[in-house]
Design a protein around this motif. Structure first.
Motif, PDB file in Angstrom:
ATOM      1  N   PHE A   5       0.871  -1.001   0.037  1.00 34.08           N
ATOM      2  CA  PHE A   5       0.214  -0.059   0.081  1.00 34.08           C
ATOM      3  C   PHE A   5       0.920   1.449   0.017  1.00 34.08           C
ATOM      4  CE2 PHE A   5      -3.344  -2.625   2.512  1.00 34.08           C
ATOM      5  CZ  PHE A   5      -4.066  -2.891   0.955  1.00 34.08           C
ATOM      6  N   LEU A   6       1.818   1.327   0.668  1.00 33.91           N
ATOM      7  CA  LEU A   6       2.776   2.445   0.876  1.00 33.91           C
ATOM      8  C   LEU A   6       3.502   2.661  -0.417  1.00 33.91           C
ATOM      9  CD1 LEU A   6       3.800   4.690   2.598  1.00 33.91           C
ATOM     10  CD2 LEU A   6       5.517   3.277   3.449  1.00 33.91           C
ATOM     11  N   LEU A   7       3.962   1.497  -1.170  1.00 36.26           N
ATOM     12  CA  LEU A   7       4.507   1.548  -2.525  1.00 36.26           C
ATOM     13  C   LEU A   7       3.521   2.207  -3.418  1.00 36.26           C
ATOM     14  CD1 LEU A   7       6.802   1.180  -4.685  1.00 36.26           C
ATOM     15  CD2 LEU A   7       5.901  -0.996  -4.860  1.00 36.26           C
ATOM     16  N   LEU A   8       2.361   1.873  -3.479  1.00 34.29           N
ATOM     17  CA  LEU A   8       1.345   2.289  -4.297  1.00 34.29           C
ATOM     18  C   LEU A   8       0.964   3.584  -4.178  1.00 34.29           C
ATOM     19  CD1 LEU A   8      -1.385  -0.747  -4.237  1.00 34.29           C
ATOM     20  CD2 LEU A   8       0.211  -0.127  -6.268  1.00 34.29           C
ATOM     21  N   SER A   9       0.968   4.052  -2.714  1.00 33.72           N
ATOM     22  CA  SER A   9       0.774   5.478  -2.439  1.00 33.72           C
ATOM     23  C   SER A   9       1.879   6.343  -2.944  1.00 33.72           C
ATOM     24  CB  SER A   9       0.631   5.452  -1.068  1.00 33.72           C
ATOM     25  OG  SER A   9       0.562   6.939  -0.527  1.00 33.72           O
ATOM     26  N   GLY A  10       2.991   5.801  -2.633  1.00 25.95           N
ATOM     27  CA  GLY A  10       4.407   6.747  -3.291  1.00 25.95           C
ATOM     28  C   GLY A  10       4.050   6.927  -5.030  1.00 25.95           C
ATOM     29  N   LEU A  11       3.772   5.843  -5.534  1.00 24.96           N
ATOM     30  CA  LEU A  11       3.593   5.857  -7.191  1.00 24.96           C
ATOM     31  C   LEU A  11       2.671   6.730  -7.595  1.00 24.96           C
ATOM     32  CD1 LEU A  11       4.199   2.276  -7.946  1.00 24.96           C
ATOM     33  CD2 LEU A  11       5.947   3.822  -8.182  1.00 24.96           C
ATOM     34  N   SER A  12       1.348   6.588  -6.688  1.00 21.91           N
ATOM     35  CA  SER A  12       0.101   7.636  -6.967  1.00 21.91           C
ATOM     36  C   SER A  12       0.987   9.149  -6.832  1.00 21.91           C
ATOM     37  CB  SER A  12      -0.870   7.189  -6.067  1.00 21.91           C
ATOM     38  OG  SER A  12      -1.409   5.967  -6.327  1.00 21.91           O
ATOM     39  N   GLU A  13       1.713   9.237  -5.809  1.00 25.23           N
ATOM     40  CA  GLU A  13       2.020  10.795  -5.574  1.00 25.23           C
ATOM     41  C   GLU A  13       2.979  11.039  -6.657  1.00 25.23           C
ATOM     42  OE1 GLU A  13       2.793  13.980  -3.254  1.00 25.23           O
ATOM     43  OE2 GLU A  13       1.424  12.525  -3.135  1.00 25.23           O
ATOM     44  N   MET A  14       3.843  10.054  -7.340  1.00 22.61           N
ATOM     45  CA  MET A  14       4.497  10.586  -8.426  1.00 22.61           C
ATOM     46  C   MET A  14       3.602  10.955  -9.786  1.00 22.61           C
ATOM     47  SD  MET A  14       7.401   7.494  -8.058  1.00 22.61           S
ATOM     48  CE  MET A  14       7.536   7.592  -9.930  1.00 22.61           C
ATOM     49  N   SER A  15       2.647  10.299  -9.890  1.00 21.90           N
ATOM     50  CA  SER A  15       1.726  10.331 -10.965  1.00 21.90           C
ATOM     51  C   SER A  15       1.098  11.824 -10.730  1.00 21.90           C
ATOM     52  CB  SER A  15       0.808   9.181 -11.150  1.00 21.90           C
ATOM     53  OG  SER A  15      -0.225   9.034 -10.418  1.00 21.90           O
ATOM     54  N   GLY A  16       0.747  12.105  -9.635  1.00 21.57           N
ATOM     55  CA  GLY A  16      -0.157  13.201  -9.328  1.00 21.57           C
ATOM     56  C   GLY A  16       0.739  14.424  -9.563  1.00 21.57           C
ATOM     57  N   VAL A  17       1.967  14.390  -9.205  1.00 19.12           N
ATOM     58  CA  VAL A  17       2.921  15.606  -9.612  1.00 19.12           C
ATOM     59  C   VAL A  17       3.136  15.626 -10.980  1.00 19.12           C
ATOM     60  CG1 VAL A  17       5.353  16.393  -8.952  1.00 19.12           C
ATOM     61  CG2 VAL A  17       4.083  15.542  -7.364  1.00 19.12           C
ATOM     62  N   LEU A  50      -0.598   3.055   6.805  1.00 21.55           N
ATOM     63  CA  LEU A  50      -0.714   3.750   8.149  1.00 21.55           C
ATOM     64  C   LEU A  50      -1.302   2.765   9.416  1.00 21.55           C
ATOM     65  CD1 LEU A  50      -0.823   7.717   7.853  1.00 21.55           C
ATOM     66  CD2 LEU A  50       1.051   6.312   8.385  1.00 21.55           C
ATOM     67  N   ARG A  51      -2.052   1.918   8.685  1.00 15.79           N
ATOM     68  CA  ARG A  51      -2.730   0.956   9.715  1.00 15.79           C
ATOM     69  C   ARG A  51      -1.534   0.114  10.571  1.00 15.79           C
ATOM     70  NH1 ARG A  51      -7.688  -1.421   6.485  1.00 15.79           N
ATOM     71  NH2 ARG A  51      -9.103   0.332   6.386  1.00 15.79           N
ATOM     72  N   GLU A  52      -0.368  -0.193   9.758  1.00 24.59           N
ATOM     73  CA  GLU A  52       0.401  -1.121  10.356  1.00 24.59           C
ATOM     74  C   GLU A  52       2.118  -0.636  10.464  1.00 24.59           C
ATOM     75  OE1 GLU A  52       0.754  -4.872   8.613  1.00 24.59           O
ATOM     76  OE2 GLU A  52      -1.582  -4.938   8.007  1.00 24.59           O
ATOM     77  N   ILE A  53       1.968   0.742   9.481  1.00 30.57           N
ATOM     78  CA  ILE A  53       3.594   1.281   9.796  1.00 30.57           C
ATOM     79  C   ILE A  53       3.425   2.340  10.400  1.00 30.57           C
ATOM     80  CG2 ILE A  53       5.156   2.168   8.202  1.00 30.57           C
ATOM     81  CD1 ILE A  53       4.004   0.247   6.000  1.00 30.57           C
ATOM     82  N   PRO A  54       4.329   2.608  11.427  1.00 32.06           N
ATOM     83  CA  PRO A  54       4.523   4.037  12.163  1.00 32.06           C
ATOM     84  C   PRO A  54       4.740   5.080  11.096  1.00 32.06           C
ATOM     85  CG  PRO A  54       6.270   2.297  12.828  1.00 32.06           C
ATOM     86  CD  PRO A  54       5.838   1.770  11.619  1.00 32.06           C
ATOM     87  N   ILE A  55       3.853   6.169  11.662  1.00 28.13           N
ATOM     88  CA  ILE A  55       3.759   7.298  10.768  1.00 28.13           C
ATOM     89  C   ILE A  55       5.120   8.003  10.361  1.00 28.13           C
ATOM     90  CG2 ILE A  55       3.377   9.027  12.530  1.00 28.13           C
ATOM     91  CD1 ILE A  55       1.452  10.288  10.943  1.00 28.13           C
ATOM     92  N   SER A  56       6.112   8.008  11.382  1.00 29.46           N
ATOM     93  CA  SER A  56       7.623   8.291  10.941  1.00 29.46           C
ATOM     94  C   SER A  56       8.052   7.782   9.780  1.00 29.46           C
ATOM     95  CB  SER A  56       8.145   8.363  12.404  1.00 29.46           C
ATOM     96  OG  SER A  56       8.325   6.935  12.634  1.00 29.46           O
ATOM     97  N   THR A  57       7.914   6.285  10.079  1.00 25.12           N
ATOM     98  CA  THR A  57       8.606   5.667   8.675  1.00 25.12           C
ATOM     99  C   THR A  57       7.698   5.802   7.528  1.00 25.12           C
ATOM    100  OG1 THR A  57       9.205   3.795  10.424  1.00 25.12           O
ATOM    101  CG2 THR A  57       9.161   3.129   8.183  1.00 25.12           C
ATOM    102  N   ALA A  58       6.401   5.740   7.556  1.00 26.36           N
ATOM    103  CA  ALA A  58       5.401   5.679   6.457  1.00 26.36           C
ATOM    104  C   ALA A  58       5.686   6.964   5.819  1.00 26.36           C
ATOM    105  CB  ALA A  58       3.880   5.593   6.820  1.00 26.36           C
TER     106      ALA A  58
END
Length: 107
Positions: A5-17, A50-58
């Motif tokens: 999910f975090l990888l998909l989120s980052g890829l979506s961020e890239m496409s959004g920019v 963020l359900r499983e990964i700490p916010i600082s890391t995510a």
């Protein structure tokens, strides 16, 4: 699954920019719609991670993927500079993201 999910989120961020650039200041509707939809997906997948990964890391990983990926896409799609120093700093971002993954905990 949280890291996917975090990888998909980052890829979506890239496409959004990228879509934001193509929107020409939100004057072109296709780019604008792409930026909005990508942003929605990015935040949705980040919220699932963020359900499983700490916010600082995510958050660090998410911004790292978005930052490094956007620089690479800028080079590939928009002819931005490929200066060696820029590539060095991208590598440092990637190393930081990898480090956060290693020490960050979560599942």
């Amino acid at each position: 699954m949280a890291w996917v999910f975090l990888l998909l989120s980052g890829l979506s961020e890239m496409s959004g920019v990228t879509f934001m650039k193509l929107s020409d200041g939100f004057r072109k509707w296709k780019g604008t719609v792409g930026a909005i939809v990508s942003g929605i997906f990015s935040f949705y997948f980040l919220s699932l991670a963020l359900r499983e990964i700490p916010i600082s890391t995510a958050y660090g990983v998410w911004t790292g993927i978005g930052s490094a990926g956007s620089v690479v896409l800028g080079m590939m799609l928009f002819g931005e500079s490929r200066d060696r120093r820029k590539l060095l700093f991208i590598a440092m971002i990637i190393a930081g993201v990898a480090g956060l993954r290693i020490v960050g905990g979560g599942h």
